[in-house]
Design an enzyme around this catalytic site. Sequence first.
Site, mmCIF file in Angstrom:
data_model
loop_
_atom_site.group_PDB
_atom_site.id
_atom_site.type_symbol
_atom_site.label_atom_id
_atom_site.label_comp_id
_atom_site.label_asym_id
_atom_site.label_seq_id
_atom_site.Cartn_x
_atom_site.Cartn_y
_atom_site.Cartn_z
ATOM 1 N N PHE A 1 -15.821 4.044 6.956
ATOM 2 C CA PHE A 1 -14.397 4.333 6.789
ATOM 3 C C PHE A 1 -13.968 4.364 5.327
ATOM 4 C CE2 PHE A 1 -14.557 -0.347 7.552
ATOM 5 C CZ PHE A 1 -13.905 -0.814 6.426
ATOM 6 N N GLU B 1 -10.103 -10.314 -7.738
ATOM 7 C CA GLU B 1 -9.181 -9.177 -7.616
ATOM 8 C C GLU B 1 -8.055 -9.247 -8.653
ATOM 9 O OE1 GLU B 1 -7.935 -9.260 -3.520
ATOM 10 O OE2 GLU B 1 -9.931 -8.721 -2.786
ATOM 11 N N ARG C 1 2.366 -6.563 9.292
ATOM 12 C CA ARG C 1 1.661 -5.533 10.068
ATOM 13 C C ARG C 1 2.151 -5.497 11.512
ATOM 14 N NH1 ARG C 1 -4.287 -6.980 7.542
ATOM 15 N NH2 ARG C 1 -4.249 -5.554 5.748
ATOM 16 N N ASN D 1 -2.125 0.145 7.028
ATOM 17 C CA ASN D 1 -1.635 -1.158 7.506
ATOM 18 C C ASN D 1 -0.807 -1.894 6.457
ATOM 19 O OD1 ASN D 1 -3.662 -2.064 5.855
ATOM 20 N ND2 ASN D 1 -4.982 -2.808 7.497
ATOM 21 N N LYS E 1 0.819 -1.218 0.000
ATOM 22 C CA LYS E 1 0.000 0.000 0.000
ATOM 23 C C LYS E 1 0.854 1.271 0.000
ATOM 24 C CE LYS E 1 -3.967 -2.176 2.356
ATOM 25 N NZ LYS E 1 -4.942 -2.025 3.468
ATOM 26 N N TYR F 1 -12.672 -2.622 -3.648
ATOM 27 C CA TYR F 1 -13.243 -2.600 -2.302
ATOM 28 C C TYR F 1 -14.766 -2.603 -2.327
ATOM 29 C CZ TYR F 1 -8.735 -1.816 0.052
ATOM 30 O OH TYR F 1 -7.461 -1.952 0.565
ATOM 31 N N ARG G 1 -2.021 -14.142 3.899
ATOM 32 C CA ARG G 1 -2.782 -13.472 4.963
ATOM 33 C C ARG G 1 -2.091 -13.676 6.319
ATOM 34 N NH1 ARG G 1 -7.171 -9.989 4.059
ATOM 35 N NH2 ARG G 1 -8.062 -10.706 6.026
ATOM 36 N N THR H 1 -5.829 -7.380 10.639
ATOM 37 C CA THR H 1 -6.148 -6.062 10.079
ATOM 38 C C THR H 1 -5.743 -4.934 11.024
ATOM 39 O OG1 THR H 1 -8.029 -7.091 8.973
ATOM 40 C CG2 THR H 1 -8.000 -4.685 9.059
ATOM 41 N N HIS I 1 -2.222 -5.405 1.440
ATOM 42 C CA HIS I 1 -3.495 -6.069 1.189
ATOM 43 C C HIS I 1 -3.196 -7.466 0.690
ATOM 44 C CE1 HIS I 1 -7.494 -6.957 -0.474
ATOM 45 N NE2 HIS I 1 -6.840 -7.454 -1.501
HETATM 46 P P1 DAT Z 1 -7.990 -6.631 5.428
HETATM 47 O O1 DAT Z 1 -7.171 -5.581 4.723
HETATM 48 O O2 DAT Z 1 -7.250 -7.237 6.583
HETATM 49 O O3 DAT Z 1 -8.566 -7.663 4.496
HETATM 50 P P2 DAT Z 1 -10.658 -5.472 5.519
HETATM 51 O O4 DAT Z 1 -10.886 -6.106 4.192
HETATM 52 O O5 DAT Z 1 -11.651 -5.727 6.600
HETATM 53 O O6 DAT Z 1 -9.215 -5.865 6.096
HETATM 54 O O7 DAT Z 1 -10.560 -3.890 5.345
HETATM 55 C C1 DAT Z 1 -9.893 -3.350 4.234
HETATM 56 C C2 DAT Z 1 -9.070 -2.189 4.699
HETATM 57 O O8 DAT Z 1 -9.915 -1.150 5.181
HETATM 58 C C3 DAT Z 1 -8.131 -2.480 5.857
HETATM 59 O O9 DAT Z 1 -6.899 -3.025 5.426
HETATM 60 C C4 DAT Z 1 -7.964 -1.144 6.505
HETATM 61 C C5 DAT Z 1 -9.315 -0.494 6.288
HETATM 62 N N1 DAT Z 1 -10.196 -0.664 7.456
HETATM 63 C C6 DAT Z 1 -10.818 -1.803 7.845
HETATM 64 N N2 DAT Z 1 -11.547 -1.610 8.953
HETATM 65 C C7 DAT Z 1 -11.387 -0.307 9.262
HETATM 66 C C8 DAT Z 1 -11.883 0.522 10.301
HETATM 67 N N3 DAT Z 1 -12.706 0.056 11.240
HETATM 68 N N4 DAT Z 1 -11.506 1.834 10.297
HETATM 69 C C9 DAT Z 1 -10.678 2.318 9.351
HETATM 70 N N5 DAT Z 1 -10.176 1.597 8.340
HETATM 71 C C10 DAT Z 1 -10.524 0.293 8.302
HETATM 72 MG MG MG Z 2 -9.989 -7.510 2.970
#
Ligand code: DAT
Ligand code: MG
Length: 137
Positions: free
Chosen positions: A57, A126, A102, A112, A9, A49, A85, A91, A115
């Site tokens: 968010f 994806e 992370r 973080n 990222k 996304y 992962r 996350t 991805h």
């Molecule tokens: P991951 O990246 O572990 O698959 P995710 O798909 O739930 O996690 O979320 C995608 C991204 O969105 C994550 O890397 C960071 C951001 N994100 C997730 N939950 C969040 C939150 N509660 N507040 C802010 N950003 C968030």
């Molecule tokens: Mg995800």
Amino acid sequence: METTLVLIKPDAVKRRLIGEIVKRFEAKNLTIRAMKLMKMSSELADKHYAEHVQKGFYGELKAFMTGSPLVALAVAGPDAVNLVRKMMGATKPADSAPGTIRGDFALIVTENLVHGSDSLDSAKRELALWFREDELV
Ligand code: DAT
Ligand code: MG
């Protein structure tokens, strides 16, 4: 063999962590099938996304992900989806174990660093968004 999508990222690119992150996947003996530095477009963000576009968010996430360059990789190996992962860590940085990307380098949830596709179906969806078939070696 599975292939999964990894994004290094924008925060990781800014922090000069591309090499550190790629090094970990190479050290694990995973195969890099494609890799490119690029900026994520607004359209690609909304598709990539799709599961998050309605969330509170998402605005912050999209601004961050489209704001400066990132690196997209297609990473292959046995159980590559789950393995990547695991190597990324949870996350939320406070939940991600030391030894994970992370866990070792991330401090806040939006930034973080990486991805990784969360299932084989997600990986297929994806990868098709990020790479043409002929870009995967
Ligand atoms: P991951 O990246 O572990 O698959 P995710 O798909 O739930 O996690 O979320 C995608 C991204 O969105 C994550 O890397 C960071 C951001 N994100 C997730 N939950 C969040 C939150 N509660 N507040 C802010 N950003 C968030
Ligand atoms: Mg995800």
